[in-house]
Scaffold this active site. Structure first.
Site, PDB file in Angstrom:
ATOM      1  CG  ASP B  10      51.891  76.034  32.319  1.00  0.00           C
ATOM      2  OD1 ASP B  10      52.630  75.244  31.612  1.00  0.00           O
ATOM      3  OD2 ASP B  10      51.728  75.695  33.713  1.00  0.00           O
ATOM      4  CG  ASP B 112      55.248  73.144  29.313  1.00  0.00           C
ATOM      5  OD1 ASP B 112      55.981  73.760  28.997  1.00  0.00           O
ATOM      6  OD2 ASP B 112      54.810  72.775  30.300  1.00  0.00           O
ATOM      7  CD  GLU B 113      55.927  77.817  30.895  1.00  0.00           C
ATOM      8  OE1 GLU B 113      55.741  78.978  31.403  1.00  0.00           O
ATOM      9  OE2 GLU B 113      56.707  77.137  31.255  1.00  0.00           O
TER      10      GLU B 113
END
Lengths: 87, 417
Positions: B10, B112-113
């Site tokens: 993350d 973003d993960e």
């Protein structure tokens, strides 16, 4: 060395493998005059991928105003722009 | 079966970190991450909310999603930078390339993960914990931003783990660590507990994740239905979804919406906005080779009241014009004349566009489909604005709207692990 990150105009030759070698560049001074600098030697070349943006950093050496100076040029692959990164 | 090892990667304050890293690379002497700063939309087009904030900005209690105006009241010297979705896309892609060195099975969960299935990789690469540290350091050095990594035996725990303490940390959250690391946290921290569920839980005196885990599942089911059982399992760390490659979750519905820079007060403009949304939705629908059997329209008034309306179609369609026509009919039934701030268009009940039942009583759409196909091909080749409908000329509206990047799918948040 200090970070400048000034866009420059440059003459570069590329090898068959696609590796650029800067030969000379010119930079516009504050009084709008151009100053041409010949790259005498490329000391190192490394790739940077900060923020996924590929850039090549060249550490070079030239004679500037009678002094042998070390400086860094940056080539942004995505935009084909050259910068005087640090001097 | 051997125990699975899943990592969840993350990016810490993603949009802001990426912008900061990019600016540093471009020669800026200021690192946005070290000062109170935020990424925010443009208030002039009424997109003025905080999208991401730096850790120093967090100290001023600035929250993601609040208005820029409210944020400036809390912190007058807050530096606000505009979003750059192309950059985020590029950073996300670079992150993926790094992760691909560590496992063949990676799932992009949002921009973003990422989930990384490390099962079996320990035989090749060694201990997962030390590898996680290596990944974290490598991303920091190569890409210039920091990440949190959570390691566990399933996706849920890995995700919960990566959210424990930020930034730039590696956490493990294996089942035996749940009572210490996860149970003391407030219920809102649990994946799947949002505003609505948190209120229901707190009304019944359930304040921590441990208290959900300790409940009788039947009791949770009484007020949360089957979702209660799911949450009870989550609170106990039970979850077994595989790390999926992208595109393996079937699409159930598809939609776009837009906040219009001004209040729409006449029907013609509203219909035009719907057309620009229909263009985007239609294009995405055809790209996915699907036809829709249901069209839904939603609107938000200038007073932030929301309305929506939907209708089933007799014949599934993927034509921009057909979707737009139904959308306009729905809109006319829905709209009471209030000034409109936000319009949305969604399609659902999807079926394959290769074969579907045609009807004798509907218009023949073959010609229309050929036209859409030609327009799509032109836009793909020459850009999404290469060809657009003439009604948009001098209208002050975009010919295509909705979504953050034109002609590209942008991974958004999902509630499906």
């Amino acid at each position: 060395m200090k970070v400048y990150m000034q866009p420059i105009e440059s003459i570069v030759w590329f090898t068959k493998e696609g590796i650029p070698h800067p030969i000379r560049f010119r930079i516009q001074a504050e009084d709008q005059t151009y100053r041409v600098i010949k790259v005498s030697r490329i000391i190192t070349r490394q790739e940077e991928k900060v923020a996924g943006n590929r850039m090549l950093i060249f550490r070079c050496q030239s004679e500037i105003n009678g002094l042998l100076r070390v400086f860094e040029l940056k080539y942004e692959i995505n935009t084909c722009k050259w910068y005087l990164y640090k001097i | 079966m051997t125990k699975r090892i899943i990592m969840h990667i993350d990016v810490n304050s993603a949009y802001l970190s990426w912008e900061a890293a990019y600016r540093l690379q471009q020669g800026s002497s200021l690192d946005l991450r070290t000062i109170p700063s935020a990424v925010g939309g443009n208030p002039e087009t009424r997109h003025g909310i905080i999208l991401a904030k730096s850790i120093p900005a967090k100290k001023y209690k600035i929250q993601t999603g609040e208005a820029l105006f409210a944020a400036r009241l809390k912190c007058p010297h807050l530096v606000i930078v505009p979003p750059n979705y192309t950059l985020y896309r590029q950073c996300s892609q670079a992150l993926k390339v790094v992760l691909e060195n560590y496992s063949p099975l990676i799932q992009q969960y949002s921009i973003d993960e990422f989930f990384l299935d490390y099962t079996g990789m320990e035989k090749v690469l060694g201990d997962p914990l030390s590898k996680a540290y290596e990944i974290k350091e490598r991303i920091k050095n190569e890409l210039g931003f920091t990440v949190n990594i959570g390691i566990s035996c399933n996706k849920l725990l890995a995700k919960m783990g990566s959210e424990l303490e930020k930034p730039d940390k590696v956490h493990t959250l294996f089942p035996e660590e749940i009572p210490v690391k996860m149970w003391p946290l407030p219920v809102e921290e649990l994946f799947g507990v949002g505003r609505a569920t948190s209120r229901k839980l707190r009304d019944r005196g359930i304040r921590t994740i441990g208290e959900i885990a300790a409940q009788e599942p039947g009791y949770l089911k009484r007020f949360l239905k089957n979702y209660g059982i799911l949450l009870w399992n989550y609170a106990n760390g039970r979850e077994d979804s595989p790390v999926r490659l992208s595109g393996t979750i079937p699409i159930k519905g598809l939609g776009n919406s837009t906040t219009i820079p001004f209040d729409v007060e006449d029907q013609r403009t509203a219909h035009l906005v719907l057309l620009s949304l229909a263009e985007t939705v239609g294009m995405r629908l055809r790209q996915a080779n699907l036809c829709a059997g249901l069209v839904a329209v939603s609107l938000k008034t200038n007073e932030f009241l929301c309305f929506s309306h939907q209708r089933k179609l007799y014949l599934p369609t993927d034509c921009t014009s057909a979707i737009h026509q139904v959308a306009c009919e729905l809109f006319d039934e829905l709209w009471q004349g209030e000034p409109i701030r936000h319009l949305g268009l969604r399609v659902a009940e999807l079926c394959s566009s290769d074969f579907f039942q045609s009807s004798l009583f509907e218009k023949d759409t073959e010609k229309q489909r050929r036209l859409d196909k030609a327009v799509d091909a032109i836009r793909l080749r020459y850009g999404s604005h290469a060809v657009f409908r003439s009604v948009f000329l001098h209208s002050g509206l975009k010919a295509l709207s909705g979504g953050v990047l034109e002609s590209e799918e942008y991974p958004m948040m999902s509630s499906i692990l």
